[in-house]
Design a protein around this motif. Structure first.
Motif, mmCIF file in Angstrom:
data_model
loop_
_atom_site.group_PDB
_atom_site.id
_atom_site.type_symbol
_atom_site.label_atom_id
_atom_site.label_comp_id
_atom_site.label_asym_id
_atom_site.label_seq_id
_atom_site.Cartn_x
_atom_site.Cartn_y
_atom_site.Cartn_z
ATOM 1 N N ALA A 13 -20.886 -2.389 6.861
ATOM 2 C CA ALA A 13 -19.741 -1.195 6.183
ATOM 3 C C ALA A 13 -18.870 -2.579 5.460
ATOM 4 O O ALA A 13 -17.898 -1.958 4.808
ATOM 5 C CB ALA A 13 -18.836 -0.355 7.625
ATOM 6 N N ASP B 138 -19.728 3.010 6.559
ATOM 7 C CA ASP B 138 -18.663 4.351 7.309
ATOM 8 C C ASP B 138 -17.966 2.988 7.759
ATOM 9 O O ASP B 138 -18.398 2.444 8.889
ATOM 10 C CB ASP B 138 -19.177 5.228 7.819
ATOM 11 C CG ASP B 138 -17.507 5.794 8.137
ATOM 12 O OD1 ASP B 138 -16.895 5.414 9.384
ATOM 13 O OD2 ASP B 138 -17.206 6.524 7.057
ATOM 14 N N ARG C 66 -15.206 3.401 10.114
ATOM 15 C CA ARG C 66 -14.360 4.369 11.108
ATOM 16 C C ARG C 66 -15.349 4.333 12.257
ATOM 17 O O ARG C 66 -15.936 4.315 13.217
ATOM 18 C CB ARG C 66 -13.942 5.121 10.782
ATOM 19 C CG ARG C 66 -12.627 5.542 10.360
ATOM 20 C CD ARG C 66 -12.151 6.204 9.853
ATOM 21 N NE ARG C 66 -10.736 6.537 8.983
ATOM 22 C CZ ARG C 66 -9.570 5.681 9.414
ATOM 23 N NH1 ARG C 66 -9.103 5.571 10.374
ATOM 24 N NH2 ARG C 66 -8.396 5.741 8.402
ATOM 25 N N SER C 67 -16.607 4.695 11.856
ATOM 26 C CA SER C 67 -17.859 4.822 12.182
ATOM 27 C C SER C 67 -18.719 3.213 12.764
ATOM 28 O O SER C 67 -18.296 3.091 13.632
ATOM 29 C CB SER C 67 -19.175 5.079 11.504
ATOM 30 O OG SER C 67 -20.314 5.466 12.341
ATOM 31 N N GLY D 277 -17.380 1.480 -0.865
ATOM 32 C CA GLY D 277 -16.956 1.501 0.102
ATOM 33 C C GLY D 277 -15.412 0.486 0.537
ATOM 34 O O GLY D 277 -14.971 0.821 0.983
#
Length: 344
Positions: free
Chosen positions: A127, A133, A135-136, A341
């Motif tokens: 990430a 992701d 936030r994940s 990202g």
């Protein structure tokens, strides 16, 4: 023909049991100190501060910050290989190996915690490199901490949470997580806490306070290679802070001294130094100088995703400012392809 009596059979069974018990007692774990020789023994206890290991009948304590890795007796090959790939920053390969591990068949709690850490760690690093992701990943790191409060990976995970918060621009959270590193037993981790929090202040355009903190790190007497590396990073950050305060000449002098002593094999530090040079020139309004500095990171030190992504972002802006939209489009396209990202 040899007759086997009940008594001889019983003796054989007892001997076999004793042999199995002896082998179990002789099982060894392997602890690898940073920069030291492997230590063979049996893990006695683990806490967030480190590991106590029984070696040749005597207990030895290893601080968390001084441990590179631990191999537990009975590790499945997927965990062993996955761990090695993760430590070598080959996160996709690590995830592939870790997926072969049946967590339900891990016999020891410390093995289960180590496995959970590396799964979480690889996902978080993916990430942070723009391929997952954020936030994940942050949620996964928080869950690991909650479920493994006594893991020797505790402070490493706290730093990871700070890195994720920084990428999400949650600066108060980043400061909290980085600040928790001050309670670590390692002197280097305490210095790292100061350094990382100074980066938070720089991100918040609080250059004066950041410069004050970074100057303190530069003045600390360090006794290790890691401490010296952190001081080098602090000097690079200090150059940026000085430039943001209008002290351009002092900033460029500082960063050029670092470049003169550059260790090109330390990709992370080299990329940070050239990005600091770029930021210093940009703060002075010297777009040409900034372009050359960020191009160094792009062309020579692109293996460190966070620094490379930052260089590409800056190059996209700088090429536009110097009237070369085609080059700007190339930089923006590579940023989106390699670090989707982080392209926003």
């Amino acid at each position: 023909m040899i007759a086997i009596t009940r008594s001889s059979f019983c003796c054989s069974a007892v001997l076999l049991t004793l042999m199995v018990a002896s082998q179990a007692a002789a099982q060894t774990d392997r602890l690898y100190p940073r920069g030291g020789e492997v230590v063979l023994g049996r893990i006695k206890s683990i806490s967030k501060n480190g590991i106590v290991m029984t070696v040749s009948g005597k207990d030895q304590t290893f601080n968390a910050g001084a441990i590179e890795k631990v191999l537990f007796q009975g590790d499945p090959s997927g965990l062993t290989e996955g761990r090695e790939f993760a430590l070598d920053n080959q996160f996709e390969q690590a995830i592939t190996e870790l997926k072969t591990v049946d967590a339900g068949k891990l016999n020891r709690d410390e093995q289960k915690a180590d496995f959970a850490f590396y799964v979480m760690y690889c996902n978080a690093q993916q990430a942070l490199s723009g391929n997952g992701d954020l936030r994940s990943a942050a949620s996964g790191a928080l869950n690991f901490i909650k479920q493994n409060t006594n893991s020797w990976h505790f402070f490493e995970t706290a730093k990871l949470l700070g890195d994720l918060a920084m990428s999400l621009k949650s600066y108060d959270q980043a400061s909290k997580y980085y600040g928790s590193l001050r309670t670590a037993p390692s002197a280097e981790t305490k210095i790292e806490s100061m350094y990382l929090n100074s980066l938070v202040k720089l991100a918040q355009d609080n250059a004066a306070d950041a410069a004050s903190d970074l100057q303190k790190i530069v003045g600390i007497s360090v006794q290790s290679a890691e401490g010296a590396r952190l001081q080098t990073l602090a000097k690079a950050g200090l150059a940026v802070a000085l430039a943001k305060q209008g002290k351009g000449d002092e900033a460029i002098t500082t960063v050029n001294e670092l470049i003169a002593k550059l260790n090109p094999t330390d990709t992370e530090t080299a990329a940070a130094i050239y990005n600091a040079q770029g930021a210093s020139y940009a703060a002075m309004g010297d777009n040409e100088g900034a372009l050359l500095a960020y191009l160094h990171t792009h062309l020579m030190f692109s293996t460190y995703p966070a620094a490379h992504a930052e260089a590409l972002k800056q190059l996209a802006e700088l090429w536009t400012q110097v009237g070369k939209p085609d080059r700007a489009a190339e930089a923006r396209s590579e940023l989106q392809q390699r670090y989707p990202g982080l392209s926003g």
